[in-house]
Design a protein around this motif. Structure first.
Motif, PDB file in Angstrom:
ATOM      1  N   ARG A  56       9.852   6.224   7.884  1.00 17.69           N
ATOM      2  CA  ARG A  56      10.648   6.070   6.676  1.00 17.69           C
ATOM      3  C   ARG A  56      10.866   4.584   6.413  1.00 17.69           C
ATOM      4  NH1 ARG A  56      15.908   9.613   7.438  1.00 17.69           N
ATOM      5  NH2 ARG A  56      15.795   8.572   9.450  1.00 17.69           N
ATOM      6  N   LEU A  57      10.781   4.203   5.155  1.00 13.14           N
ATOM      7  CA  LEU A  57      10.924   2.800   4.786  1.00 13.14           C
ATOM      8  C   LEU A  57      12.256   2.247   5.285  1.00 13.14           C
ATOM      9  CD1 LEU A  57       9.694   0.410   3.216  1.00 13.14           C
ATOM     10  CD2 LEU A  57      10.955   1.208   1.211  1.00 13.14           C
ATOM     11  N   GLY A  58      12.180   1.228   6.152  1.00 13.44           N
ATOM     12  CA  GLY A  58      13.378   0.581   6.651  1.00 13.44           C
ATOM     13  C   GLY A  58      13.905   1.121   7.959  1.00 13.44           C
ATOM     14  N   ASP A  59      13.304   2.209   8.513  1.00 16.10           N
ATOM     15  CA  ASP A  59      13.816   2.714   9.785  1.00 16.10           C
ATOM     16  C   ASP A  59      13.260   1.893  10.955  1.00 16.10           C
ATOM     17  OD1 ASP A  59      11.231   3.577  10.301  1.00 16.10           O
ATOM     18  OD2 ASP A  59      11.671   5.719  10.097  1.00 16.10           O
ATOM     19  N   GLU A  60      13.629   2.277  12.189  1.00 18.73           N
ATOM     20  CA  GLU A  60      13.246   1.495  13.358  1.00 18.73           C
ATOM     21  C   GLU A  60      11.732   1.432  13.545  1.00 18.73           C
ATOM     22  OE1 GLU A  60      15.227   2.950  16.774  1.00 18.73           O
ATOM     23  OE2 GLU A  60      17.242   2.393  16.092  1.00 18.73           O
ATOM     24  N   ILE A 104      11.147  -3.064   8.963  1.00 18.63           N
ATOM     25  CA  ILE A 104      11.431  -4.074   7.945  1.00 18.63           C
ATOM     26  C   ILE A 104      12.742  -3.728   7.243  1.00 18.63           C
ATOM     27  CG2 ILE A 104       8.983  -4.562   7.558  1.00 18.63           C
ATOM     28  CD1 ILE A 104       9.204  -2.994   4.953  1.00 18.63           C
ATOM     29  N   SER A 105      13.285  -4.702   6.550  1.00 20.17           N
ATOM     30  CA  SER A 105      14.502  -4.510   5.768  1.00 20.17           C
ATOM     31  C   SER A 105      14.148  -4.730   4.303  1.00 20.17           C
ATOM     32  CB  SER A 105      15.601  -5.483   6.218  1.00 20.17           C
ATOM     33  OG  SER A 105      15.934  -5.278   7.571  1.00 20.17           O
ATOM     34  N   PRO A 106      13.760  -3.684   3.591  1.00 20.51           N
ATOM     35  CA  PRO A 106      13.293  -3.851   2.215  1.00 20.51           C
ATOM     36  C   PRO A 106      14.422  -4.162   1.256  1.00 20.51           C
ATOM     37  CG  PRO A 106      13.470  -1.540   2.748  1.00 20.51           C
ATOM     38  CD  PRO A 106      13.765  -2.291   4.021  1.00 20.51           C
ATOM     39  N   VAL A 154       1.960  -5.141  -0.038  1.00 19.18           N
ATOM     40  CA  VAL A 154       3.303  -5.316  -0.601  1.00 19.18           C
ATOM     41  C   VAL A 154       4.299  -5.805   0.446  1.00 19.18           C
ATOM     42  CG1 VAL A 154       5.239  -4.143  -1.741  1.00 19.18           C
ATOM     43  CG2 VAL A 154       2.876  -3.557  -2.357  1.00 19.18           C
ATOM     44  N   PHE A 155       4.229  -5.215   1.651  1.00 15.04           N
ATOM     45  CA  PHE A 155       5.231  -5.518   2.665  1.00 15.04           C
ATOM     46  C   PHE A 155       4.718  -6.384   3.811  1.00 15.04           C
ATOM     47  CE2 PHE A 155       6.399  -1.390   0.794  1.00 15.04           C
ATOM     48  CZ  PHE A 155       7.666  -1.693   0.316  1.00 15.04           C
ATOM     49  N   ALA A 156       3.421  -6.656   3.840  1.00  9.67           N
ATOM     50  CA  ALA A 156       2.834  -7.442   4.932  1.00  9.67           C
ATOM     51  C   ALA A 156       3.285  -6.904   6.295  1.00  9.67           C
ATOM     52  CB  ALA A 156       3.210  -8.918   4.786  1.00  9.67           C
ATOM     53  N   GLY A 195       1.444  -4.427   8.203  1.00 11.62           N
ATOM     54  CA  GLY A 195       0.387  -3.604   8.758  1.00 11.62           C
ATOM     55  C   GLY A 195       0.524  -3.343  10.245  1.00 11.62           C
ATOM     56  N   VAL A 196       1.150  -4.277  10.987  1.00  8.89           N
ATOM     57  CA  VAL A 196       1.291  -4.100  12.429  1.00  8.89           C
ATOM     58  C   VAL A 196       2.155  -2.891  12.770  1.00  8.89           C
ATOM     59  CG1 VAL A 196       3.331  -5.599  12.615  1.00  8.89           C
ATOM     60  CG2 VAL A 196       1.790  -5.339  14.578  1.00  8.89           C
ATOM     61  N   ASN A 197       3.030  -2.489  11.855  1.00  8.93           N
ATOM     62  CA  ASN A 197       3.908  -1.335  12.102  1.00  8.93           C
ATOM     63  C   ASN A 197       3.496  -0.101  11.321  1.00  8.93           C
ATOM     64  OD1 ASN A 197       5.721  -2.530  13.937  1.00  8.93           O
ATOM     65  ND2 ASN A 197       6.815  -3.550  12.266  1.00  8.93           N
ATOM     66  N   PHE A 198       2.316  -0.094  10.732  1.00  6.92           N
ATOM     67  CA  PHE A 198       1.861   1.070   9.975  1.00  6.92           C
ATOM     68  C   PHE A 198       1.729   2.269  10.912  1.00  6.92           C
ATOM     69  CE2 PHE A 198      -1.404   3.703   7.888  1.00  6.92           C
ATOM     70  CZ  PHE A 198      -0.790   3.866   6.644  1.00  6.92           C
ATOM     71  N   ARG A 199       2.336   3.396  10.551  1.00 11.68           N
ATOM     72  CA  ARG A 199       2.392   4.563  11.428  1.00 11.68           C
ATOM     73  C   ARG A 199       1.478   5.707  10.975  1.00 11.68           C
ATOM     74  NH1 ARG A 199       4.625   2.438  15.951  1.00 11.68           N
ATOM     75  NH2 ARG A 199       6.409   1.121  15.376  1.00 11.68           N
ATOM     76  N   GLY A 200       0.391   5.357  10.320  1.00 12.04           N
ATOM     77  CA  GLY A 200      -0.587   6.355   9.926  1.00 12.04           C
ATOM     78  C   GLY A 200      -1.942   6.033  10.529  1.00 12.04           C
ATOM     79  N   PHE A 201      -2.958   6.755  10.085  1.00 16.87           N
ATOM     80  CA  PHE A 201      -4.318   6.566  10.580  1.00 16.87           C
ATOM     81  C   PHE A 201      -5.234   6.345   9.373  1.00 16.87           C
ATOM     82  CE2 PHE A 201      -1.858   9.206  13.392  1.00 16.87           C
ATOM     83  CZ  PHE A 201      -2.089   8.659  14.648  1.00 16.87           C
ATOM     84  N   PRO A 202      -5.261   5.119   8.850  1.00 18.18           N
ATOM     85  CA  PRO A 202      -5.937   4.851   7.570  1.00 18.18           C
ATOM     86  C   PRO A 202      -7.435   5.091   7.587  1.00 18.18           C
ATOM     87  CG  PRO A 202      -5.322   2.799   8.648  1.00 18.18           C
ATOM     88  CD  PRO A 202      -4.670   3.890   9.421  1.00 18.18           C
ATOM     89  N   THR A 203      -8.079   5.066   8.747  1.00 17.29           N
ATOM     90  CA  THR A 203      -9.527   5.265   8.800  1.00 17.29           C
ATOM     91  C   THR A 203      -9.912   6.711   9.090  1.00 17.29           C
ATOM     92  OG1 THR A 203      -9.581   4.664  11.154  1.00 17.29           O
ATOM     93  CG2 THR A 203      -9.912   2.888   9.553  1.00 17.29           C
ATOM     94  N   ALA A 204      -8.935   7.610   9.125  1.00 11.71           N
ATOM     95  CA  ALA A 204      -9.243   9.020   9.380  1.00 11.71           C
ATOM     96  C   ALA A 204     -10.052   9.589   8.223  1.00 11.71           C
ATOM     97  CB  ALA A 204      -7.957   9.817   9.554  1.00 11.71           C
ATOM     98  N   PRO A 205     -11.132  10.341   8.500  1.00 12.37           N
ATOM     99  CA  PRO A 205     -11.933  10.930   7.424  1.00 12.37           C
ATOM    100  C   PRO A 205     -11.177  12.046   6.729  1.00 12.37           C
ATOM    101  CG  PRO A 205     -12.679  11.732   9.550  1.00 12.37           C
ATOM    102  CD  PRO A 205     -11.663  10.649   9.836  1.00 12.37           C
TER     103      PRO A 205
END
Length: 208
Positions: free
Chosen positions: A148-152, A156-158, A174-176, A178-188
């Motif tokens: 969730r945006l802004g959680d632990e 980040i603190s939007p 937008v938020f720079a 990427g190091v905390n991205f919690r998905g799998f962007p390369t998943a087919p």
């Protein structure tokens, strides 16, 4: 049908329910015409608690039921319901010999899955023990971020007007963050199995 233990007379049996709240407080109810002490808990007659419709479990299905009641200053109060003390509370149903309440048989146990109110009345939805088998454990494998945006986990603190669509491009651009991205962007995607190489096309999976 469950057989009665030896010594229990069907003509002297009544129903009793013991509710154990999440804070450890126990409340008892009975359909007998006077209060009974069952398993050390005072089960109140006319305490505003009665069983509703039930659905028997089949195979590994959890089974569901309902309990109906009314708010009572000495029983289930509006304040305790609002505080969530009955969310997840354990309910035990018993058949009790009212002439000797120490003689009893335990019928079933369940947990309160949800509580709805209408005026002074409430309905508690009950889920049997096998409902635990339907709980989702672990994370969902998806290309979108599940934080969730802004959680632990996001970290980040939007700004107050910030919004996030859970996509990798948004997280990075937008938020720079990427190091905390919690998905799998390369998943087919689901259409991956139907794709085939095309001459001149870029086939690196970046659009999947």
């Amino acid at each position: 049908m469950r057989a009665l233990p030896e010594g229990l007379d069907a003509g002297r049996l009544c129903q009793a329910w013991i509710v154990t709240r999440t804070d450890g407080v126990k409340l008892g109810f009975t359909d007998h015409d006077r209060d009974l002490v069952v398993d050390g808990v005072v089960c109140r007659a006319g305490g505003g608690w009665s069983p509703g419709a039930t659905e028997t479990a089949v195979g590994y299905a959890p089974g569901q039921g309902a309990a109906l009641g009314v708010l009572d200053a000495d029983g289930v109060t509006e304040e305790d319901l609002t505080a969530g003390l009955y969310d997840g509370a354990r309910v035990a149903a018993l058949r009790v010999d009212w002439s000797a309440p120490s003689r009893l048989v335990r019928l079933w146990t369940a947990r309160i899955a949800a509580v709805s109110r209408e005026g002074e009345a409430f309905t508690a939805t009950l889920a049997g023990p096998l409902a635990e088998l339907e709980r989702v454990a672990g994370r969902t494998f998806t290309r979108l971020c599940d934080a969730r945006l802004g959680d632990e986990r996001c970290g980040i603190s939007p700004a107050a007007d910030a919004a996030c669509d859970k996509r990798w491009a948004t997280c990075v651009g937008v938020f720079a963050n990427g190091v905390n991205f919690r998905g799998f962007p390369t998943a087919p995607g689901e259409d991956f199995l139907t794709l085939y190489p095309v001459e001149g096309e870029r086939n690196d999976g970046g659009r999947r």
